[in-house]
Design a protein around this motif. Structure first.
Motif, short mmCIF file in Angstrom:
data_model
loop_
_atom_site.label_atom_id
_atom_site.label_comp_id
_atom_site.label_asym_id
_atom_site.label_seq_id
_atom_site.Cartn_x
_atom_site.Cartn_y
_atom_site.Cartn_z
N HIS A 1 -73.85 10.36 -15.42
CA HIS A 1 -74.58 9.50 -16.49
C HIS A 1 -74.15 8.78 -17.61
CE1 HIS A 1 -76.03 5.11 -17.27
NE2 HIS A 1 -77.16 5.80 -18.57
N HIS B 1 -81.82 7.60 -11.91
CA HIS B 1 -81.30 5.95 -11.63
C HIS B 1 -80.15 6.13 -10.47
CE1 HIS B 1 -78.74 4.53 -15.21
NE2 HIS B 1 -78.41 4.29 -13.83
N HIS B 2 -79.46 7.30 -10.18
CA HIS B 2 -78.43 7.25 -9.31
C HIS B 2 -79.64 8.09 -8.04
CE1 HIS B 2 -75.25 6.04 -12.06
NE2 HIS B 2 -75.91 6.79 -12.72
CU LIG Z 1 -76.44 5.73 -14.69
#
Ligand SMILES: [Cu+2]
Ligand code: HEM
Lengths: 222, 547
Positions: B261, B310-311
């Motif tokens: 990220h 959030h992945h």
């Molecule tokens: Cu991300």
């Protein structure tokens, strides 16, 4: 020691991209600090995996800890700490421009590093005969075999990569010793020694973290 | 709309005979052993162009396959194609793109330094990059890798194809290349600034590369160790990530996204930097809210480390973890939004000229905004469960990375082209290309939002026939896009030989880099400059040159 008064040495001019030698020295040691920040995270990833293992399978990890060779580990800790001392001393000698002392201290540091590697090799040999090497000859009995295997997997990875760092450090220190002997450093120019010292202390600190994680886990408590 | 190119001194017979292109000689050897950051930047540009072409060719084939619902290639070839596309584009184009080309070229110039702090390290980093790139191509094309660019375990650690380890090694090596670059930039920004170049006088481009470098230096080692663990697990069959062997695949995803990220900000922050240079110049106004732009970059590089999961909303993390990461993901949208507001405010009542770099910049702002807003959609836990692993996500990150980042790359390429080569390109063609890219891009990726929302999964080689119409739009758009990307290749190449001489400062821009001849001499400045003013002191009318 037979070291005479500081020998005045010519201070080499800065490389073309720098305005002054001071700027060059600052850039070099700052660069090493940034590099060490990456190293912290490099080991951090493995330590995170270790933390996960330890919290997921606490009993297995405790049992695995019993298989570690605490005597060798402790002696090695002493060896490495002593080498840190000689290294720090060497940097001081460099600052004072004492060429002979500097050379000897660097050689001592490198030798202590080699001793560490030798002991580590002996320890690895013991693990091999105890069938503790994952992927190659791992064989244990009992309910926690899988965890012990994972523990040793991480053990070899962590100590192996630490060992590679030690080897690189010994190489660097040897180069410094050779240069010191030729009189490349002086009270006005010793940045390479200082930067090498930083690196060496870092490698020691990593070991200070590894030592309790590896050797002491299974040995505390019941 | 006022007509284009601002004055500079077009008539000036500059012909600086001594410049970095000629001074060291023009032999292959002088290039391959150079330590000049500008030459290394050129080496990077050439090799990046090559990888962009390879990744683009794979993309073309993917879009070709998706013209018909049943696909054209076998599933295996299709898997290799998107892996090739993903690995090459992410690791060998997007991540090194702006920092290693423009960053390398410009950072020393912009801060008034003679070179980066560690020129030899810089060259080493290029060799690592090229070596790793070729190794990756070899592994994927000859050997076959079908893990996708994310190398998810246990697939990557179990699948029988032995070339995964080579691909992992390649990404590992290119990671070191980016660590070295980041380290070099950080030290250079701290220690090599010219007298008077205080932190708050640094161009935003330098700031954003600085923020990027922090991420490179702190996140990449975690990726390196993760990939190493996968490789060792594959080779020795010991489980760290493989559940069958006692490991935990979620651990892989945590470690991987802890890097990846932040890595998406490695890909976009330098783009912010480029846009922050172009917009004030072509709006003839100082950058609105300079300090906000600067500190939002730093904020992004810090907060970027706290949103990785959030992945993993559907990967099996707990609901509470999902909620926390969802909220944090909203937080990181704030600094990005701040930037968009600042650019818009800079444009407001500006004296705007629509030259090619500005067209790319405007395209960037629009497309990045769409990408960012849909980022909020997918950051929303409930919505993401619906669209996860669908074309909606594909569209989202392409809006950010291609619509945003690649537009910024092209914008920067055009903006600094005169500085790098000493030549101007044909403005008309450049504008046509910018427009083609903008329209081609939207035609390609907007339909994918719809497709994803309707339920088309990503990474499948075939799909239900009712999705075909949108897919045809998308593939048609891709061919427009391809033409748009190919055009600059020709007219920029042409300009090298026939382009008008640029002069030192064709855009009447204010940065230090414009105060030295184009192309610059080997050590950048004849005299170390002293900086007396903050950046972006633009006035509505192009100023007369004061050197
Ligand atoms: Cu991300
Ligand atoms: C405005 C802030 C952003 C937010 C809130 C955001 C949010 C998200 C979320 C939640 C996902 C996961 C979707 C899913 O897997 O179902 C995602 C995927 C992705 N985003 Fe973003 N994003 C933002 C900006 C960016 C930027 C700047 C980039 C790149 C430069 C980017 C690149 C990606 C990529 C590559 C993926 C796909 C990962 C994969 O599953 O392979 N995003 N984004």
């Amino acid at each position: 020691m037979s070291d005479s008064a500081p020998i005045p040495q010519p201070v080499p001019g800065p490389e073309p991209q720098y305005a002054t030698a001071d700027q060059q020295a600052e850039a070099a040691s700052f660069g090493m600090w940034v590099f060490l920040a990456t190293e912290v995270l490099f080991f951090g990833g493995m330590l995170l995996a270790y933390t996960w293992l330890r919290t997921t399978y606490p009993e297995g990890v405790a049992e695995a800890g019993h298989h570690t060779k605490i005597v060798i580990g402790s002696v090695n800790t002493l060896v490495l700490l002593t080498s840190s001392l000689t290294m720090a001393w060497a940097v001081d000698a460099a600052k004072l421009g004492r060429r002979t002392v500097l050379t000897r201290l660097l050689i001592a540091t490198a030798l202590l590093g080699l001793l560490f590697l030798g002991l580590k090799g002996y320890e690895y040999h013991g693990e091999w005969t105890d069938h503790l090497v994952p992927g190659l000859n791992f064989h244990q009995d009992g309910p926690h075999t899988r965890t012990i295997e994972l523990f040793y997997f991480l053990y070899f990875l962590l100590t192996g990569i630490h060992g590679i760092h030690i080897t690189i450090g010994i190489g660097l220190i040897a180069v410094m010793a050779a240069r010191a002997r030729r009189g490349a450093f002086s009270a006005g120019y010793y940045t390479p020694v200082e930067v090498t010292g930083l690196y060496w202390h870092f490698v020691d600190i990593v070991w200070i973290f590894l030592y309790p994680l590896i050797y002491l886990v299974g040995r505390s408590g019941p | 709309m006022m007509s284009a190119t601002v004055t500079g001194k077009p008539e000036e017979p500059i012909v600086a005979t001594k410049n970095y292109l000629t001074e060291e000689g023009i032999t292959l050897r002088s290039w391959l052993l150079t330590r000049d950051h500008k030459r290394i930047a050129i080496l990077y540009t050439l090799s990046l162009t090559f990888f962009f072409f390879v990744g683009g060719a794979a993309a073309t084939l993917i879009r070709l396959n998706l013209v018909t619902p049943s696909g054209i290639f076998t599933p295996d070839i299709y898997n290799r194609l998107f892996t090739l596309h993903g690995i090459v584009m992410v690791w060998f184009f997007l991540i090194p793109s702006i920092p290693n080309t423009m960053g390398n070229f410009l950072i020393p110039l912009m801060i008034g330094a003679k070179d980066l702090a560690f020129p030899r390290l810089n060259l080493l980093s290029w060799y690592l990059y090229v070596g790793a790139g070729l190794l990756a191509l070899f592994a994927i094309v000859i050997g076959g890798v079908d893990t996708g660019w994310t190398f998810y375990t246990p697939f990557s650690s179990l699948y029988s194809n032995g070339y995964v380890v080579l691909a992992l090694a390649a990404v590992f090596a290119v990671g070191f290349s980016s660590i070295l670059t980041g380290l070099n930039f950080i030290v250079t920004t701290h220690r090599m600034r010219a007298p008077g170049m205080t932190w708050y006088r640094l161009p935003v481009f330098v700031w954003s590369n600085y923020a990027t470098s922090i991420i490179m230096v702190l996140a990449t080692p975690v990726l390196a160790i993760t990939l190493l663990l996968v490789a060792v697990e594959r080779l020795l069959r010991v489980g760290i990530f493989d559940p069958a062997l006692g490991g935990d695949p979620l651990l892989f995803q945590h470690l991987f996204w802890f890097y990846s990220h932040p890595a998406v900000y490695i890909m976009i922050l330098p783009g912010f930097g480029v846009i922050s240079e172009i917009v004030p110049c072509f709006a003839r106004k100082p950058l609105f809210g300079y300090k906000f732009v600067v500190w939002s970059s730093i904020a992004i590089s810090v907060i970027g480390f706290f949103v990785w999961a959030h992945h993993m909303f559907v990967a099996g993390i707990s609901l509470y973890a999902g909620l926390v990461f969802s909220l944090l993901s909203y937080v990181i949208a704030v600094p990005s939004a701040i930037k968009v507001f600042n650019w818009t405010a800079t444009l407001h009542k500006g004296w705007i000229s629509f030259d090619a770099p500005m067209l790319y910049a405007l395209g960037f702002i629009g497309l990045f905004t769409i990408g960012g807003l849909t980022g909020l959609f997918v950051a929303n836990l409930a919505f993401d469960v619906h669209v996860t692993d669908s074309y909606f996500v594909v569209a989202h990150f392409h809006y950010i990375m291609v619509g945003g980042m690649v537009s910024a790359y092209f914008g920067g390429l055009h903006y600094w082209w005169p500085k790098v080569t000493g030549r101007l390109y044909p403005e008309w063609w450049a504008r046509i290309a910018a427009l083609l890219i903008f329209f081609g891009f939207n035609l390609t990726f907007f339909p994918q939002f719809i497709l994803g929302y309707l339920g088309m999964e990503r990474r499948y080689y075939a799909y239900p026939p009712e999705f075909q119409a949108w897919n045809i739009f998308s593939s048609a758009g891709a061919s427009v896009l391809a033409v748009g990307y190919a055009l600059p290749f020709f007219y920029l190449g042409w300009s090298l030989f026939r382009g008008k001489r640029a002069g030192a400062n064709p855009w009447a821009a204010t940065g230090l880099e414009w105060q030295t001849p184009s192309p610059p001499p080997t050590h950048n400045f004849d005299r170390t400059p002293t900086v007396t003013r903050p950046p972006y002191q633009y006035r509505p009318e192009p100023e007369p040159q004061d050197v």
